[in-house]
Design a protein around this motif. Structure first.
Motif, PDB file in Angstrom:
ATOM      1  N   GLY A 127       7.622  65.443  48.660  1.00  0.00           N
ATOM      2  CA  GLY A 127       7.040  66.452  49.531  1.00  0.00           C
ATOM      3  C   GLY A 127       5.828  65.913  50.261  1.00  0.00           C
ATOM      4  N   TRP A 128       5.316  66.693  51.177  1.00  0.00           N
ATOM      5  CA  TRP A 128       4.172  66.245  51.973  1.00  0.00           C
ATOM      6  C   TRP A 128       2.891  66.195  51.154  1.00  0.00           C
ATOM      7  CZ3 TRP A 128       3.391  66.218  57.689  1.00  0.00           C
ATOM      8  CH2 TRP A 128       4.595  66.002  58.374  1.00  0.00           C
ATOM      9  N   GLY A 129       2.736  67.120  50.234  1.00  0.00           N
ATOM     10  CA  GLY A 129       1.498  67.170  49.460  1.00  0.00           C
ATOM     11  C   GLY A 129       1.266  65.917  48.646  1.00  0.00           C
ATOM     12  N   LEU A 130       2.247  65.516  47.848  1.00  0.00           N
ATOM     13  CA  LEU A 130       2.106  64.309  47.022  1.00  0.00           C
ATOM     14  C   LEU A 130       2.039  63.057  47.887  1.00  0.00           C
ATOM     15  CD1 LEU A 130       4.513  65.130  44.042  1.00  0.00           C
ATOM     16  CD2 LEU A 130       2.017  65.300  44.128  1.00  0.00           C
ATOM     17  N   TRP A 131       2.789  63.064  48.992  1.00  0.00           N
ATOM     18  CA  TRP A 131       2.750  61.891  49.879  1.00  0.00           C
ATOM     19  C   TRP A 131       1.342  61.735  50.456  1.00  0.00           C
ATOM     20  CZ3 TRP A 131       6.910  58.549  51.012  1.00  0.00           C
ATOM     21  CH2 TRP A 131       6.608  57.553  51.919  1.00  0.00           C
ATOM     22  N   PHE A 132       0.768  62.826  50.942  1.00  0.00           N
ATOM     23  CA  PHE A 132      -0.596  62.774  51.459  1.00  0.00           C
ATOM     24  C   PHE A 132      -1.567  62.267  50.390  1.00  0.00           C
ATOM     25  CE2 PHE A 132      -0.151  66.219  54.969  1.00  0.00           C
ATOM     26  CZ  PHE A 132       0.212  65.239  55.865  1.00  0.00           C
ATOM     27  N   GLY A 133      -1.404  62.759  49.163  1.00  0.00           N
ATOM     28  CA  GLY A 133      -2.314  62.388  48.097  1.00  0.00           C
ATOM     29  C   GLY A 133      -2.362  60.896  47.858  1.00  0.00           C
ATOM     30  N   ALA A 134      -1.226  60.214  47.984  1.00  0.00           N
ATOM     31  CA  ALA A 134      -1.181  58.766  47.755  1.00  0.00           C
ATOM     32  C   ALA A 134      -1.478  57.964  49.010  1.00  0.00           C
ATOM     33  CB  ALA A 134       0.188  58.381  47.192  1.00  0.00           C
ATOM     34  N   THR A 156       1.226  57.473  56.720  1.00  0.00           N
ATOM     35  CA  THR A 156       0.453  58.650  56.353  1.00  0.00           C
ATOM     36  C   THR A 156       1.263  59.906  56.045  1.00  0.00           C
ATOM     37  OG1 THR A 156       0.146  59.042  58.725  1.00  0.00           O
ATOM     38  CG2 THR A 156      -1.636  57.934  57.546  1.00  0.00           C
ATOM     39  N   SER A 157       2.448  60.059  56.623  1.00  0.00           N
ATOM     40  CA  SER A 157       3.240  61.274  56.361  1.00  0.00           C
ATOM     41  C   SER A 157       4.721  60.917  56.274  1.00  0.00           C
ATOM     42  CB  SER A 157       3.012  62.315  57.461  1.00  0.00           C
ATOM     43  OG  SER A 157       3.767  62.015  58.604  1.00  0.00           O
ATOM     44  N   PRO A 158       5.528  61.797  55.703  1.00  0.00           N
ATOM     45  CA  PRO A 158       6.963  61.490  55.575  1.00  0.00           C
ATOM     46  C   PRO A 158       7.683  61.309  56.899  1.00  0.00           C
ATOM     47  CG  PRO A 158       6.345  63.224  54.039  1.00  0.00           C
ATOM     48  CD  PRO A 158       5.157  63.003  54.926  1.00  0.00           C
ATOM     49  N   ILE A 159       7.169  61.884  57.997  1.00  0.00           N
ATOM     50  CA  ILE A 159       7.871  61.761  59.283  1.00  0.00           C
ATOM     51  C   ILE A 159       7.155  60.835  60.254  1.00  0.00           C
ATOM     52  CG2 ILE A 159       8.876  64.067  59.080  1.00  0.00           C
ATOM     53  CD1 ILE A 159       6.756  64.994  61.151  1.00  0.00           C
ATOM     54  N   SER A 160       6.106  60.140  59.804  1.00  0.00           N
ATOM     55  CA  SER A 160       5.333  59.325  60.733  1.00  0.00           C
ATOM     56  C   SER A 160       6.036  58.038  61.132  1.00  0.00           C
ATOM     57  CB  SER A 160       3.957  58.997  60.136  1.00  0.00           C
ATOM     58  OG  SER A 160       4.090  58.307  58.910  1.00  0.00           O
ATOM     59  N   SER A 161       7.042  57.616  60.376  1.00  0.00           N
ATOM     60  CA  SER A 161       7.765  56.391  60.723  1.00  0.00           C
ATOM     61  C   SER A 161       9.151  56.413  60.074  1.00  0.00           C
ATOM     62  CB  SER A 161       6.982  55.151  60.252  1.00  0.00           C
ATOM     63  OG  SER A 161       6.779  55.206  58.851  1.00  0.00           O
ATOM     64  N   PRO A 162      10.124  55.707  60.646  1.00  0.00           N
ATOM     65  CA  PRO A 162      11.482  55.689  60.086  1.00  0.00           C
ATOM     66  C   PRO A 162      11.543  55.144  58.659  1.00  0.00           C
ATOM     67  CG  PRO A 162      11.485  54.841  62.327  1.00  0.00           C
ATOM     68  CD  PRO A 162      10.052  54.993  61.933  1.00  0.00           C
ATOM     69  N   GLN A 163      10.661  54.168  58.329  1.00  0.00           N
ATOM     70  CA  GLN A 163      10.726  53.591  56.984  1.00  0.00           C
ATOM     71  C   GLN A 163      10.359  54.607  55.910  1.00  0.00           C
ATOM     72  OE1 GLN A 163       8.969  52.289  59.521  1.00  0.00           O
ATOM     73  NE2 GLN A 163       6.863  51.840  58.960  1.00  0.00           N
ATOM     74  N   ASN A 164       9.520  55.580  56.276  1.00  0.00           N
ATOM     75  CA  ASN A 164       9.187  56.625  55.313  1.00  0.00           C
ATOM     76  C   ASN A 164      10.384  57.539  55.041  1.00  0.00           C
ATOM     77  OD1 ASN A 164       6.683  55.490  55.453  1.00  0.00           O
ATOM     78  ND2 ASN A 164       5.646  57.267  56.291  1.00  0.00           N
TER      79      ASN A 164
END
Length: 776
Positions: free
Chosen positions: A519-526, A499-507
């Motif tokens: 960024g967080w915005g585009l990541w959230f969008g997808a 769900t977010s760039p920092i929610s897991s190491p694989q991200n």
């Protein structure tokens, strides 16, 4: 530390049976709670259920009365004994003037303890207590030792006088320690009553604390203010006696000497008790381990030695890894030395990570050492990079803005967890979920998924498992609800990992290979639409498989935390919101900020600089994850610099370039799903994402970011086995009160595999559409 442990650690070992039995009272509360939930599920008449609850309260009050009576009896007996010993000791000291180096001392100036106490209390009534027990037993201690005068009549020489002085000094110190321990005894038991009554009110939604504490506990003699005043006066008597006899009347020096002895005694007792607690804990765990999981060993052929099977497996995997490395170093697979050597290192690392022949982070530490001596890195013109330049380039690749963002995420997670913000949020949401299993399951799944965004999907399951403990402890035996809830938390935490760039190491690894950074915005969008739909699919599957309402139609209510919001919590929330907002707006302020890692410095500096977090919190960061990510980045840099990545991508492109992009994404998503299910989400990202990026760049119409982000999301979709990610590993280890695991591998297979497949399909269908719309 739990209060039961605090009580045991601070209690006087010889008096341990005379303290409030906190554990038994807590078990009684949980038993009453379980019976109340059973009444609700049995649809018992409300009036009858209320009557049962009143009976439970009466039973609990009776148990409290018994504990209060025990404390009262012990305190009055010990008080009389110690006060009598002090009177006798002062009488002995007064009987020999040589003891005192000042004639000003007289215990008549001090309070006469029991007489004053009796006159103060004589007109009061004490429920359930026997006032006749207050009568002093002053002569009981005299028969247990020789009087000082009788000793002096035997021998009055100087050596014997020194011996008697030493004996008096020791008795005063021991009395001071005993009275100090009695003072601590009162405080510990008062705290025990307060905490157990608070727990009763919280668990059973009662108001017993205010009634019982004020009318019974605080009106009981050991806990009355007058009692404590008299006890303190006795400590003052000893201090004065010790000062006049041995410190020239200097009370400050006397107090310092006696407190030194008290501190040594407490340190010794605590150390002894702590070691005993650890020994008992280990004994219990070792017994359980032997009963459930006996250690398997293997006999080494032609010897009498045996080796643990786990160690043997590790040695075999390590041997296979080394053999593969040596063979691939000698075989020319790509026509270029650097590519051959890099391919050998890549396969070696992949086998080591996949089999965990050594800890994952240990393998990562080995990678930089192998990159430079093997001469893998090349200059832009194709020449071999010198060792010094190669070392510099390797270390530069290991600490990037992505690693800084990972550390910033750790800081946010530590602050939100340490100050109870995450727990408070989760408990308030769950308290509104009602008692129906299907809605409680949905609520806990979305709470775990949401918390995974900010405190990572490594820490979230542990927190959520703690939150559902009030439900688990009140369930009937073999209830379907327990495995359903636990599996729901594990799978939703895996889904929350995307769900977010920092929610897991694989991200973190995925973002490293995306240019520009989404960024967080585009990541959230997808990611959010895919995660939300996957949650609903998982919820439906869990309800279909377990049917939790069939045996437990109503669950115990989770109570929200009632602590007041502090200024520190508000400050942490503001810093967290500011940091995330800047991360979301990173693309628009890139010209000023440069990299998301710069923004990550804000929570690190602010939290550690203001003392919100300290050195211990820094040590508790998941440094093994950081080292693992750094090793993977060093390997990715080597694969790119050697030309191996481009070579592999070109060969793959020839086989799939005729396929549409959505089909290529589907191929890579299912490939990485299989790898993530059987090995590790992070390892799958470290090995496959770099290849996906290069393939995307080599396509006739390049789509590197689309393929990389899709592959990164697919890493979190692998949840079909207990080894598929940290949340599943945490869930499989949970056991019921009898020591039986709540979940088995079958539970993960039945629900986890279908959820994984559907989530992966959503990634290359819905996700493809969203990412294409974003320009990827």
């Amino acid at each position: 530390m739990k209060f039961s442990h605090t009580l045991q650690l601070n209690a006087v070992p010889e008096w341990i049976d005379s303290y409030v039995n906190y554990d038994s009272l807590k078990k009684l509360i949980f038993q009453i709670e379980k019976e109340h939930v059973e009444d609700i599920n049995a649809e018992t008449d409300p009036e009858k259920a209320s009557e049962h609850l009143r009976d439970g309260e009466a039973k609990f009050i009776s148990a409290l009365d018994a504990q209060l009576e025990k404390v009262f009896d012990f305190y009055t007996h010990k008080e009389s004994e110690l006060y009598a010993m002090l009177d006798d000791l002062e009488a002995e000291m007064d009987g020999n003037g040589d003891i005192h180096n000042t004639s000003e001392f007289s215990h008549k100036e001090n309070l006469a303890p029991l007489e004053q106490l009796d006159s103060t209390f004589q007109n009061k009534e004490y429920p359930n207590q026997k006032l006749e027990k207050i009568a002093p037993v002053r002569r009981a201690s005299r028969s247990s030792r020789y009087s000082f005068e009788s000793r002096m009549s035997v021998d009055n020489d100087g050596a014997f006088l020194v011996e008697q002085l030493s004996d008096i000094r020791s008795q005063l110190i021991l009395l001071y320690i005993s009275l100090s321990e009695l003072e601590s005894y009162v405080e510990l038991n008062r705290t025990a009553f307060e905490k157990i009554l608070k727990k009763y009110d919280k668990v059973l939604q009662g108001d017993l604390k205010s009634r019982y504490l004020n009318k019974m506990v605080m009106d009981s003699r050991p806990f009355m203010p007058e009692t404590m005043q008299v006890l303190k006066s006795q400590l003052t008597r000893i201090e004065n006696s010790f000062a006049n006899a041995f410190c020239g009347g200097n009370r400050t020096v006397a107090l310092r000497q006696m407190k030194t002895h008290l501190r040594d005694q407490v340190t010794f007792e605590r150390n002894t008790v702590w070691k005993e607690m650890i020994r008992q804990e280990r004994k219990v765990n070792d017994t359980k381990l032997i009963e459930q999981k006996p250690v398997k060993t293997f006999k080494i052929p032609f010897t009498n030695h045996r080796i643990k099977s786990a160690l043997l497996t590790q040695l075999i995997c390590l041997t296979i890894s080394i053999a593969a490395l040596i063979i691939l170093l000698l075989v020319d697979c790509f026509g270029q030395k650097q590519e051959n050597y890099c391919f050998a290192l890549l396969i070696f690392a992949a086998i080591m990570w996949a089999t965990e022949a050594m800890p994952l982070y240990a393998t990562s530490c080995l990678i930089p050492f192998m990159i430079v001596p093997l001469g893998i890195l090349r200059n832009p013109d194709g020449s071999v990079m010198a060792a010094k330049a190669a070392a510099k380039a390797t270390f530069a690749s290991m600490y990037t803005g992505t690693i800084m963002m990972l550390l910033g995420g750790f800081a946010l997670a530590a602050a939100l967890s340490k100050y109870g913000i995450a727990k408070a949020f989760a408990s308030h949401v769950l308290s509104r979920a009602g008692t129906r299993p299907m809605w409680v399951l949905l609520a806990i799944m979305f709470v775990s998924g949401f918390l995974s965004m900010f405190i990572s999907n490594v820490a979230t399951p542990v927190l959520c498992f703690t939150l559902i403990d009030p439900i688990l402890r009140t369930l009937p035996d073999r209830s379907r609800v327990a495995p359903c809830l636990i599996l729901g938390i594990a799978l939703s935490s895996c889904i929350g990992g995307m769900t977010s760039p920092i929610s897991s190491p694989q991200n973190i690894v995925t973002i490293q290979y995306m240019n520009p950074n989404p960024g967080w915005g585009l990541w959230f969008g997808a990611a959010l639409p895919i995660a939300v739909l996957s949650m609903f699919v998982c919820w439906g599957l869990l309800l279909l498989v377990y049917r939790p309402a069939s045996d437990t139609p109503h669950l115990n209510t989770i109570k929200p935390t009632k602590e007041k919001i502090t200024k520190t919590q508000v400050f942490i929330c503001l810093v967290t919101i500011l940091t995330i907002a800047l991360w979301c707006a990173e693309s628009s302020i890139e010209s000023s900020i440069g990299d998301t890692g710069i923004i990550a410095a804000i929570p690190l500096f602010v939290f550690f600089g203001t003392g919100v977090l300290n050195k211990e919190d820094l040590n508790n960061f998941l440094w093994s994850v950081v080292v693992l990510a750094q090793g993977g980045m060093a390997l990715g840099n080597a694969v790119t610099s050697s030309g191996l990545l481009q070579d592999i991508a070109l060969r793959l492109k020839d086989g799939i370039s005729h396929l549409p992009v959505i089909a290529i994404l589907a191929v890579f998503c299912f490939l990485i799903l299989v790898f993530a299910t059987f090995v590790s989400h992070t390892v799958a990202a470290l090995i496959i994402v770099p290849i996906v990026m290069e393939v995307g760049q080599q396509l006739p119409v390049p789509h590197p970011n689309l393929l990389v982000m899709g592959a990164g999301l697919a890493c979190s979709a692998g949840m079909g086995l207990p080894v598929s990610g940290y949340p599943n590993m945490s869930a499989i280890m949970l056991e019921d009160p009898s020591g039986k695991p709540y979940l088995t591998t079958k539970d993960f297979v039945i629900t986890g595999i279908p959820t994984s497949i559907i989530a992966t399909c959503l990634i290359f269908t819905l996700g493809y559409g969203i990412m294409s719309g974003m320009g990827y």
